[in-house]
Design a protein around this motif. Structure first.
Motif: not given
Length: 575
Positions: A62-64, A167-172, A175-181, A187-192
């Motif tokens: 994600i460009g980090g 831009g801040a919403k796009a960055s958020y 990261h949200r999508e990166a964490y899901q990946r 292979g972790v079972r999780y909830v947001i």
């Protein structure tokens, strides 16, 4: 394995409470140095590094850009944002030989903001996302569960800086999508879940919770709507106000010996001409709220008598202040507080701030303390006989409560926090005046986001979710070795040579191999193989004379004899 720095244990460590702690110690992945402080041994470090790499790859995607800040930090930046005191006893503090106060970093929002301020001056430089994978330090009061809750731990923390809200919403979102990946690859079972921001500040935050019975976080969700939130973040739907006209007057009764809700309800049902439940009573709990650097203040918390006060929810409502129940010395110093008979009118007459549950709306009538021993007031009406100073989220959240989105009811579960994302806004960029020149030549105050993943904690989380009664069971993505080859009889030279050939063929196929060449009995080797938890176990035994080896798949328990020449293809088919 004959030269691997490894000792497995047959018995659980005495201080271990949860399966991951027991198994990671027994399997020789970690060793305790002090409460909440652990050494990573070779197998454990291999797992940790593989988790780190997955996190690193998704952050880079994600460009980090990875950097590394120090863990030993000056106090002045923390003082500028108030967090030197807000963190309270959770921060490790020290004084150097020159008398300068410093701290071990629990998180680095201030320092990333300062770094961007020092390096960037134009809108053309933005947006930017920086991250690090680094050891953090927090002086946990009760470190427990091994590496699940330590005082020293590895975390990935990243920080986005943007010119505007879009831009801040796009960055958020990135990261949200990166964490899901990340969590999908692990292979972790999780909830947001929706969460509170706490001492971090900001306008919004979400937690990623791994589902686990040993988790310290309670969350709720609504199966009908998909709503999910940490219990600290649940907002109680307030019922509409009720008409006050025509309600009976409040009357003080001698209620005998009724210092508890149960005894009060029993008295009411014996005495009053109506059925009374605990939900008809108003329980008033007294606490001390201490804002960092200030004297404690006594506050009354009113909740329906059928609910307990959830101290985590109450503390979240007052963060960064700390909250403690009054002790005997506090009651002795404030004789107007009559234990078991405290009421709203006595609190407000003595200038004590009184906050109530959102269900205590105007027009609701309550049975509550009359501020005299052995006496309660019946039909004390909110908005007529007392006016609260505000509402507070303090009452426990229960299964069956209405969902805040109005679309069903809540059910609860337990989880382990594995990630947290924050929309910080300008709390930190305001503190350090992090501005760049905008396109029109005017200064623009940057908007910051903060995003954390518990890297070392993930090792324990995966262990919690994948272990069985025999031991650990690692997914392919982070196992320390892909295949565990066991020589059934080390005294048989043919088997030793054959195992070497099998291991070499597996390595040529791109797999990492752990070869058990120890002078131990087959039973000990098989038990250790199950305890260590590699995804595939290949046993080179008697069948090798006819060109066969035994393949055991750790996660499923499947066992099959496979021709040596077909071994790689067989393992490929199971990936």
């Amino acid at each position: 394995m004959s030269s691997l720095f490894l000792r497995t244990l047959r018995d659980d460590p005495a201080d271990a409470e949860v399966p991951s702690h027991k198994l990671l110690v027994r399997a020789g992945y970690v060793r305790r140095v002090a409460p909440g402080v652990y050494t990573w041994l070779p197998l454990g470090l291999r797992v940790l590094r593989r988790v780190e790499q997955i996190v690193r790859e998704e952050m880079d995607a994600i460009g980090g850009q990875e950097i590394l800040l120090p863990a030993l930090l000056p106090k002045e930046p923390y003082e500028a944002t108030g967090r030197w005191t807000d963190y309270g006893p959770n921060m490790f503090r020290l004084t150097d030989r020159k008398g300068v106060q410093m701290g071990l970093g629990p998180t680095h929002e201030e320092f990333f903001a300062q770094l961007v301020k020092s390096e960037y001056s134009s809108y053309k430089d933005l947006p930017v996302t920086l991250y690090q994978i680094q050891t953090k330090y927090r002086d946990e009061e009760r470190p427990r569960a091994g590496i699940l809750r330590g005082r020293e731990f590895v975390m990935k923390d990243s920080y986005s800086f943007d010119l505007d809200d879009a831009g801040a919403k796009a960055s958020y979102a990135a990261h949200r999508e990166a964490y899901q990946r990340i969590f999908a690859r692990l292979g972790v079972r999780y909830v947001i879940v929706a969460a509170t921001s706490g001492a971090m500040g900001g306008s919004a935050s979400e937690e990623f919770l791994a589902e686990s019975e040993v988790g310290e976080d309670t969350f709720v969700r609504c199966p009908d709507s998909g709503y999910a939130a940490n219990v600290e973040a649940v907002v109680t739907p307030a019922p509409p106000a009720r008409p006050i006209d025509g309600l009976p007057e409040a009357v003080v009764h001698d209620t005998e010996n009724t210092p508890t809700i149960a005894t009060l309800v029993d008295w009411a049902n014996r005495t009053l001409d109506r059925t009374v439940t605990a939900a008809d009573t108003l329980k008033n709990v007294m606490v001390k709220v201490t804002h960092p650097g200030e004297a404690p203040q006594i506050v009354g918390i009113g909740v329906p008598g059928d609910r307990e006060v959830d101290m985590k929810r109450l503390e979240a409502s007052f963060e960064p202040s700390t909250v403690d129940l009054l002790d005997e010395a506090d009651f002795a110093a404030n004789p107007f507080l009559v234990k078991g008979y405290i009421g709203p009118r006595g609190l407000q007459a003595n200038g004590v701030r009184f906050l109530v549950d959102p269900r205590v709306v105007d027009g609701t009538a309550w049975i509550t303390g009359a501020d005299e021993r052995g006496k309660h007031v019946i039909d004390l009406v909110a908005g007529r006989d007392f006016t609260p100073d505000g509402t507070v989220e303090a009452a426990e959240v229960r299964d069956g409560d209405a969902s805040p989105d109005g679309m069903g009811t809540l059910v609860s579960a337990r989880g382990i926090e594995i990630g947290h994302i924050f929309a910080l806004g300008q709390k930190y960029t305001d503190a350090f005046e992090v501005d760049v020149l905008g396109e029109n030549g005017a200064p623009v105050r940057l908007i910051q986001g903060s995003y954390g993943v518990g890297v070392s904690r993930m090792v324990a989380v995966v262990a919690e979710q994948t272990h069985d009664e025999k031991g650990l069971s690692w997914p392919d993505a982070i196992a320390p070795f892909d295949v565990h080859v066991v020589i059934a009889n080390i005294k048989d030279a043919t088997l030793v040579e054959g195992a070497g050939r099998v291991a070499a063929a597996l390595e040529r196929s791109g797999r990492t191999v752990l070869l058990d060449d120890r002078k131990a009995s087959p039973g000990v080797k098989f038990k250790d193989a199950e305890l260590l938890g590699m995804p595939a176990i290949v046993v080179v035994g008697r069948g090798y004379a006819t060109g066969l080896v035994e393949v055991r798949h750790r996660a499923t328990g499947d066992v099959a004899e496979v021709a040596v020449d077909d071994l790689v293809a067989t393992l490929d088919a199971r990936r």
